[in-house]
Design a protein around this motif. Structure first.
Motif, PDB file in Angstrom:
ATOM      1  N   UNK A 211      -0.574 -76.237 -32.320  1.00 12.04           N
ATOM      2  CA  UNK A 211      -1.746 -77.113 -32.304  1.00 12.04           C
ATOM      3  C   UNK A 211      -1.510 -78.350 -31.456  1.00 12.04           C
ATOM      4  N   UNK A 212      -0.274 -78.893 -31.524  1.00  5.90           N
ATOM      5  CA  UNK A 212      -0.098 -80.159 -30.803  1.00  5.90           C
ATOM      6  C   UNK A 212      -0.075 -79.977 -29.300  1.00  5.90           C
ATOM      7  N   UNK A 214      -1.956 -77.660 -27.755  1.00  4.50           N
ATOM      8  CA  UNK A 214      -3.386 -77.536 -27.453  1.00  4.50           C
ATOM      9  C   UNK A 214      -4.021 -78.929 -27.419  1.00  4.50           C
ATOM     10  N   UNK A 215      -3.616 -79.757 -28.386  1.00  5.88           N
ATOM     11  CA  UNK A 215      -4.140 -81.121 -28.438  1.00  5.88           C
ATOM     12  C   UNK A 215      -3.768 -81.894 -27.182  1.00  5.88           C
ATOM     13  N   UNK A 217      -3.197 -80.750 -24.251  1.00  4.23           N
ATOM     14  CA  UNK A 217      -4.022 -80.265 -23.141  1.00  4.23           C
ATOM     15  C   UNK A 217      -5.409 -80.889 -23.239  1.00  4.23           C
ATOM     16  N   UNK A 218      -5.961 -80.889 -24.447  1.00  2.00           N
ATOM     17  CA  UNK A 218      -7.318 -81.409 -24.620  1.00  2.00           C
ATOM     18  C   UNK A 218      -7.373 -82.916 -24.454  1.00  2.00           C
ATOM     19  N   UNK A 219      -6.205 -83.548 -24.534  1.00  2.00           N
ATOM     20  CA  UNK A 219      -6.153 -84.989 -24.322  1.00  2.00           C
ATOM     21  C   UNK A 219      -6.150 -85.289 -22.831  1.00  2.00           C
ATOM     22  N   UNK A 220      -5.944 -84.253 -22.019  1.00  2.11           N
ATOM     23  CA  UNK A 220      -5.916 -84.445 -20.580  1.00  2.11           C
ATOM     24  C   UNK A 220      -4.528 -84.703 -20.038  1.00  2.11           C
ATOM     25  N   UNK A 221      -3.484 -84.402 -20.800  1.00 13.68           N
ATOM     26  CA  UNK A 221      -2.131 -84.613 -20.286  1.00 13.68           C
ATOM     27  C   UNK A 221      -1.852 -83.590 -19.195  1.00 13.68           C
ATOM     28  N   UNK A 222      -1.389 -84.060 -18.006  1.00 19.66           N
ATOM     29  CA  UNK A 222      -1.112 -83.114 -16.923  1.00 19.66           C
ATOM     30  C   UNK A 222      -0.059 -82.085 -17.342  1.00 19.66           C
ATOM     31  N   UNK A 223      -0.152 -80.902 -16.742  1.00 22.44           N
ATOM     32  CA  UNK A 223       0.640 -79.760 -17.189  1.00 22.44           C
ATOM     33  C   UNK A 223       2.134 -80.035 -17.304  1.00 22.44           C
ATOM     34  N   UNK A 229       7.307 -83.445 -22.021  1.00 26.17           N
ATOM     35  CA  UNK A 229       7.264 -84.389 -23.136  1.00 26.17           C
ATOM     36  C   UNK A 229       6.936 -83.702 -24.459  1.00 26.17           C
ATOM     37  N   UNK A 230       6.013 -82.785 -24.429  1.00 25.51           N
ATOM     38  CA  UNK A 230       5.517 -82.220 -25.687  1.00 25.51           C
ATOM     39  C   UNK A 230       6.154 -80.874 -26.031  1.00 25.51           C
ATOM     40  N   UNK A 233      11.190 -80.714 -25.724  1.00 24.23           N
ATOM     41  CA  UNK A 233      12.017 -81.281 -26.811  1.00 24.23           C
ATOM     42  C   UNK A 233      11.858 -80.508 -28.114  1.00 24.23           C
ATOM     43  N   UNK A 234      10.652 -80.060 -28.388  1.00 22.66           N
ATOM     44  CA  UNK A 234      10.434 -79.351 -29.647  1.00 22.66           C
ATOM     45  C   UNK A 234      10.894 -77.908 -29.588  1.00 22.66           C
TER      46      UNK A 234
ATOM     47  N   UNK B  57     -15.389 -78.243 -24.180  1.00 23.84           N
ATOM     48  CA  UNK B  57     -14.393 -79.025 -23.447  1.00 23.84           C
ATOM     49  C   UNK B  57     -13.861 -78.240 -22.279  1.00 23.84           C
ATOM     50  N   UNK B  87      -8.422 -82.138 -16.396  1.00 25.73           N
ATOM     51  CA  UNK B  87      -7.592 -83.216 -16.937  1.00 25.73           C
ATOM     52  C   UNK B  87      -8.300 -84.568 -16.835  1.00 25.73           C
ATOM     53  N   UNK B  90     -11.091 -84.338 -19.809  1.00 20.44           N
ATOM     54  CA  UNK B  90     -10.575 -84.227 -21.170  1.00 20.44           C
ATOM     55  C   UNK B  90      -9.890 -85.516 -21.581  1.00 20.44           C
ATOM     56  N   UNK B  91     -10.249 -86.007 -22.716  1.00 20.26           N
ATOM     57  CA  UNK B  91      -9.641 -87.236 -23.220  1.00 20.26           C
ATOM     58  C   UNK B  91     -10.361 -88.463 -22.695  1.00 20.26           C
ATOM     59  N   UNK B 103      -0.545 -81.158 -37.712  1.00 21.09           N
ATOM     60  CA  UNK B 103       0.056 -80.229 -36.769  1.00 21.09           C
ATOM     61  C   UNK B 103      -0.333 -80.512 -35.339  1.00 21.09           C
ATOM     62  N   UNK B 104      -1.334 -81.353 -35.164  1.00 25.56           N
ATOM     63  CA  UNK B 104      -1.811 -81.592 -33.815  1.00 25.56           C
ATOM     64  C   UNK B 104      -1.150 -82.809 -33.178  1.00 25.56           C
ATOM     65  N   UNK B 106       2.290 -84.369 -31.836  1.00 25.69           N
ATOM     66  CA  UNK B 106       3.590 -83.828 -31.430  1.00 25.69           C
ATOM     67  C   UNK B 106       4.689 -84.441 -32.297  1.00 25.69           C
ATOM     68  N   UNK B 121      -3.352 -92.369 -19.254  1.00 23.99           N
ATOM     69  CA  UNK B 121      -4.059 -91.343 -18.489  1.00 23.99           C
ATOM     70  C   UNK B 121      -5.484 -91.764 -18.168  1.00 23.99           C
TER      71      UNK B 121
END
Ligand SMILES: Nc1ncnc2c1ncn2[C@@H]1O[C@H](COP(=O)(O)OP(=O)(O)OP(=O)(O)O)[C@@H](O)[C@H]1O
Ligand code: SF4
Ligand code: SF4
Ligand SMILES: [Mg+2]
Lengths: 318, 677
Positions: A211-212, A214-215, A217-223, A229-230, A233-234, B57, B87, B90-91, B103-104, B106, B121
């Protein structure tokens, strides 16, 4: 956190103790002993008794174990039978040689495994993944003795690029050793890298589906920022333990490969001393290999503990 | 009419089945979102709500693909854009608030960093401005001490706080459109009411349009201007919120509203038969045909179109909606339970029960010293009568499940005892309980997925207790299994199925059948309907009630959903932080909530009616352990008296109507205050 570390260390020590007991009992119940092997046909009467006396085999087993364990704790493994010299001296150069081999395999293997694992995960089901995955699955299924033999056949015998068998004295310097280790390193690293790459791949894929991510991506974080970052590490955190297991498991591969290439390391020594019934050396090797195994796992546990914010606070709070 | 910011046109999304067929999960969706309005999308799980919201979206989940149509945001055709272009939107223009913030977020990044990332961003602020903005955002979503929260990791916050962080993060880019996917599902009633109130405030304050996706009509009712009802990938009803909720003119919506238990109504909600068809199984006709009570012959062959009714400003997909239009009777169908007077015949007595999760130190164990003076659950005294349904309610962490586990013997009590049939003290230790005690008390769990062994068929699952307690075998065993299945209204052919071949409701029925197989005296139900859709929930509740009437079983029913508890229970016990606050007959507790905590809890319940607003009387602070002394509710009590409440344990008082409460304020006085409100 402190208690957890102490607990892990204690557990490791207990493991070592059990290993030492098992090897001791094991060598004890095997038919024949060091003296009969050593003296061969003269193994009777006074000569045998003298030998027993010299090796201390005439005292009861549990006392022998205690004095042996006492010496080992002080770093003294006793006397090698076949080499007729202190085991520490026999081990020294062998440990060094094996370390060179193993570290080379690790230094090449881990980064390669990470890169391959990440590439296959990010390009999942695309061409890069399909090719690399096919190769890694193939590499995973070939045992070292086959891959080592094949390497010798192709690279050394057909192509004549590199020496097939290592013919160097045991106390050779690292510099002289290097050209000789290329093939053994490849043989060892192949299967280990393949295993780790698969593991990294599935871990990254799992995190990518979370989920995080996907989140993000939906936040607009570049690929790529998202990947570094996301995701990584995990994804790599759980991989640490598997990497440790693979490295520990590499020890077995080292033994086989060393024998195939006639490489003067610990692995060959294991086989040599078993066939010579050099029991003190076998015991020493068992303890050393077990310690390496235990410490690698311990280090992995500590790393995970330190890097995982979740575990960190959990421990502090309790 | 204000301008349209998002246009969805003939959108179809689907996946490829293993055989290569294209199966659609969204069919021809057309709708518009206007500036500043909040649209609720409602439907049972699997109806395609989240897929629709994500498509708005420009995001299509892995494994799915767009089969046709478009989503146009302002002038951008989202589904045709590449990631680089998306990009930027979104956001910044459209932001998402996810279902499960826990869970959403990180796990390895601090809260502050994750918000900062969005700010970096989508804004041009420099570092100092961003830092200020982070505090401002956390403040706006009403998180205490923003500076310290920003330095925490997600797992160091409570569920409600995580959800607030997610809202704050979504607001960082100052979006024109907010998509919310079940943003309050899984939160406690009080927390949920607070988050919804916050969302309403933000919608007004910023003028942002919102799309609110939820299966919970209660939540939808509180926030939406317009409602879209989805069924099986189609829009079946769309119109102004009030009309849809008060006068649903589609049989599905009608049934859905009917199956929601309401606080104001005693008795069980009406249930709808069947369940939503799986994608790809329905070929022709109306997709609701199998479950519809207005269905006619033509519905079987022809599928109705979405028809716009001008005077109602509503679109409906049904041939027979006019029948519902004429139906003026607003009366809710609900089967009343016969609340027959229960004879005082106690079957289970909990006396001074306390339970602690704290591990005893070895030394204290040897000396048999009790170290934990502040156990998780303390001083529980409840006498349960044969044949009654008693419910334990309270927020998460109130110790409801803990008490159930102790009764079942899964958890040791630290003090006190549990007596069965007035004379047998049940052992603390499961292993020491004899077979008849074990048989007498059965458990049904929240999640049938976890409690049913996936490798056993239904037959094997049900055979286990029958063999264990009654030594049945052969023909007899089989007949008994068929009998049990019949009782939970499942056909014989279910015997060979595996749990994965059953729907959620069917699985829970099997779990119910397994519990009844032991012919128990008491059944412990732990959130048995929480994982189910409302229509399925109603069916399971009705089933439980029927079985109870047939067998005279006693239920101990745990739920966080107060309306469900209202529907099924004879008596309620309200718990806070492992301490009893109030206990009494349901009808009185709900009608005259006298304990301040009961008042807070009931005030926060969301009803599927835009005219009933929740009353928020206390902060939704999360306390991680009960106070050492004084009243357990002192930390949040809106009526706290001061030092008395902080230092002295309040006494039990019994009111005229049988309610017992634990509070320093006189019970008469409390009733008067609350009636005055
Ligand atoms: N295994 C455990 N170890 C320590 N504490 C626990 C454990 N299980 C539960 N708790 C604590 O006990 C308290 C009561 O938990 P319980 O699960 O009974 O709550 P609940 O009312 O059923 O909540 P929910 O509605 O979330 O299921 C909580 O504060 C919880 O944190
Ligand atoms: S079209 Fe027919 S089957 Fe479908 S909802 Fe309307 S009445 Fe029911
Ligand atoms: S005893 Fe005091 S703190 Fe507790 S509920 Fe009553 S008024 Fe509130
Ligand atoms: Mg629970």
């Amino acid at each position: 956190m402190f208690f957890l570390i102490i607990k892990r260390i204690l557990l490791g020590l207990i493991t070592l103790f059990i290993v030492s007991l098992i090897t001791f009992v094991g060598t004890e119940v095997l038919p024949g002993d060091a003296c009969t092997t050593y003296l061969e046909r003269e193994a009777y009467g006074a000569a045998l008794e003298a030998c027993y006396k010299r090796l201390g085999l005439d005292i009861p087993a549990h006392e022998r174990y205690l004095s042996w364990a006492y010496n080992v704790i002080q770093g003294d493994f006793g006397y090698s039978l076949s080499g007729q010299m202190p085991i520490n001296e026999v081990l020294g150069p062998r440990v060094k040689n094996s370390m060179v081999l193993a570290s080379a395999a690790i230094i090449i293997g881990i980064p390669l495994a990470l890169i391959l694992g990440i590439i296959t995960a990010l390009w999942r089901d695309k061409l890069p993944d399909i090719t690399i995955s096919t190769v890694t699955i193939f590499a995973m299924t070939i045992p070292e003795f086959i891959s080592a033999t094949l390497l010798i056949l192709v690279v050394a015998i057909w192509l004549e690029w590199l020496p097939g068998i290592v013919i160097v004295p045991t106390d050779v310097t690292v510099k002289e050793l290097l050209p000789n280790i290329i093939l053994p390193v490849i043989a060892i690293a192949m299967i280990m890298t393949a295993h780790m790459a698969r593991m990294v791949r599935s871990s990254v894929i799992q995190v990518m589906a979370s989920d995080y991510v996907q989140m993000a991506i939906l936040k607009g974080v570049p690929y790529w920022k998202m990947v570094f970052k996301h995701v990584l590490p995990n994804a790599l955190l759980p991989a640490i333990n598997v990497v440790a297991l693979t490295i520990a498991w590499l020890l077995g591969g080292v033994v086989v490969t060393e024998v195939v290439f006639n490489y003067p390391g610990l692995g060959r020594l294991v086989i040599e001393s078993i066939s010579n019934r050099d029991l003190p050396t076998v015991q020493a090797l068992a303890i050393i290999l077990a310690s390496i195994y235990v410490s690698i796992n311990l280090i992995a546990d500590l790393l995970t503990l330190m890097l995982n914010p979740r575990l960190k606070t959990l421990q502090i709070r309790k | 009419m204000s301008e349209i910011i998002q246009k969805v046109k003939n959108l179809s999304v689907g996946f490829k089945s293993q055989k290569g067929h294209e199966i659609s999960i969204l069919k021809n969706i057309t709708t518009n979102i206007k500036k500043g309005e909040t649209v609720g999308i409602v439907g049972e799980s699997g109806s395609g709500k989240s897929t629709l919201a994500l498509a708005m979206m420009g995001y299509v989940k892995q494994g799915l693909f767009k089969m046709g149509g478009e989503c146009i945001f302002n002038s951008f055709n989202l589904l045709n854009m590449n990631n680089r272009e998306l990009e930027k939107i979104r956001g910044r223009k459209i932001a998402m608030i996810p279902q499960n913030a826990g869970q959403a977020l990180t796990p390895n990044l601090k809260i502050g960093y994750q918000i900062d990332e969005a700010l970096k961003l989508h804004t041009n602020f420099n570092k100092n401005e961003r830092e200020k903005k982070i505090s401002e955002l956390l403040n706006k979503v009403r998180l205490p001490s923003p500076e310290t929260i920003a330095l925490r990791y997600p797992h160091e916050l409570s569920g409600g706080q995580q959800q607030r962080v997610a809202v704050g993060m979504a607001l960082a880019g100052n979006p024109d459109l907010l998509l919310l996917d079940e943003p309050t599902t899984g939160l406690d009633v009080t927390t949920q009411a607070h988050v919804l109130e916050l969302l309403n405030f933000i919608a007004k304050d910023t003028g942002t349009s919102m799309v609110y996706v939820s299966h919970d009509l209660g939540a939808i009712a509180q926030v939406s201007d317009r409602i879209i009802v989805m069924y099986s990938g189609e829009i079946v009803l769309e119109g102004p919120a009030r009309d849809i909720l008060k006068r649903p003119i589609h049989p599905y919506t009608y049934g859905l509203l009917n199956s929601i238990p309401k606080l104001s109504l005693a008795g069980l909600p009406g249930s709808m038969p069947g369940s939503q068809p799986q994608p790809g199984t329905k070929k022709e006709g109306c997709s609701f045909y199998d479950r519809c009570n207005l269905a006619e012959e033509k519905c079987k062959k022809n599928s109705p179109d979405l028809e716009y009714i001008n005077e109602l400003k509503t679109s409906v997909r049904c041939f027979n909606y006019k029948k519902l239009l004429k139906d003026k009777s607003k009366k809710q169908l609900s089967t009343s339970r016969n609340e027959k007077n229960i004879k005082i015949n106690e079957i289970l007595n909990l006396t001074d029960v306390s339970i602690s999760y704290a591990k005893q130190k070895l030394l204290d164990q040897i000396l048999n010293k009790i170290t934990d003076t502040n156990p998780t659950v303390k001083d529980i005294n409840i006498d349960i009568n044969k044949g009654e349904t008693i419910a334990l309610v309270g927020e998460s962490g109130s110790g409801k499940s803990t008490i159930l586990k102790s009764i079942a013997g899964l958890l040791r009590t630290k003090e006190g005892n549990i007596k069965f049939n007035q004379d047998r003290i049940l052992s603390n230790d499961l292993k020491k309980r004899n077979s008849s005690d074990l048989r007498a008390i059965q458990l049904i769990f929240q999640n049938p997925d976890e409690s049913l062994n996936p490798n056993h068929t239904v037959e094997e699952i049900l055979a286990q207790p029958l063999k264990l307690y009654f030594g049945l075998s052969g023909e007899k065993l089989k007949n008994n299994i068929i009998d049990l299945l019949e009782k939970v209204r499942l056909g014989k052919f279910y015997m060979t199925r595996y749990p994965r071949q059953l729907s959620g409701g069917e699985k829970q029925r099997v779990a119910v059948a397994r519990a009844f197989a032991a012919k128990p005296d008491i059944i412990l139900c732990d959130e048995v309907t929480s994982a189910l859709d409302v229509s399925v929930q109603a069916a399971v509740l009705n089933l439980l009630q029927k079985l109870k009437e047939d067998f005279g079983t006693t239920y101990i029913f745990v739920s966080h959903d107060l309306a469900v508890v209202r529907a099924i229970s004879d008596r309620v016990a309200v718990l806070y932080q492992g301490r009893l606050c109030e206990i009494g007959p349901s009808k009185n507790v709900y009608k005259f909530p006298s304990h301040p905590y009961t008042e807070v809890l009931l005030g926060a319940v969301l009803e599927p009616d835009p005219d009933i607003k929740p009353k928020l009387v206390a902060e939704d602070i999360v306390e991680d352990k009960p106070p050492e002394k004084g009243c357990c509710f002192q930390g949040r009590c809106p009526r706290i008296l001061g030092d008395k409440c902080k230092n002295e344990t309040p006494p039990w008082q019994i009111g005229d109507n049988g309610n017992a409460i634990r509070c320093h304020i006189n019970i008469k006085e409390l009733e008067n205050i609350q009636n005055g409100n």
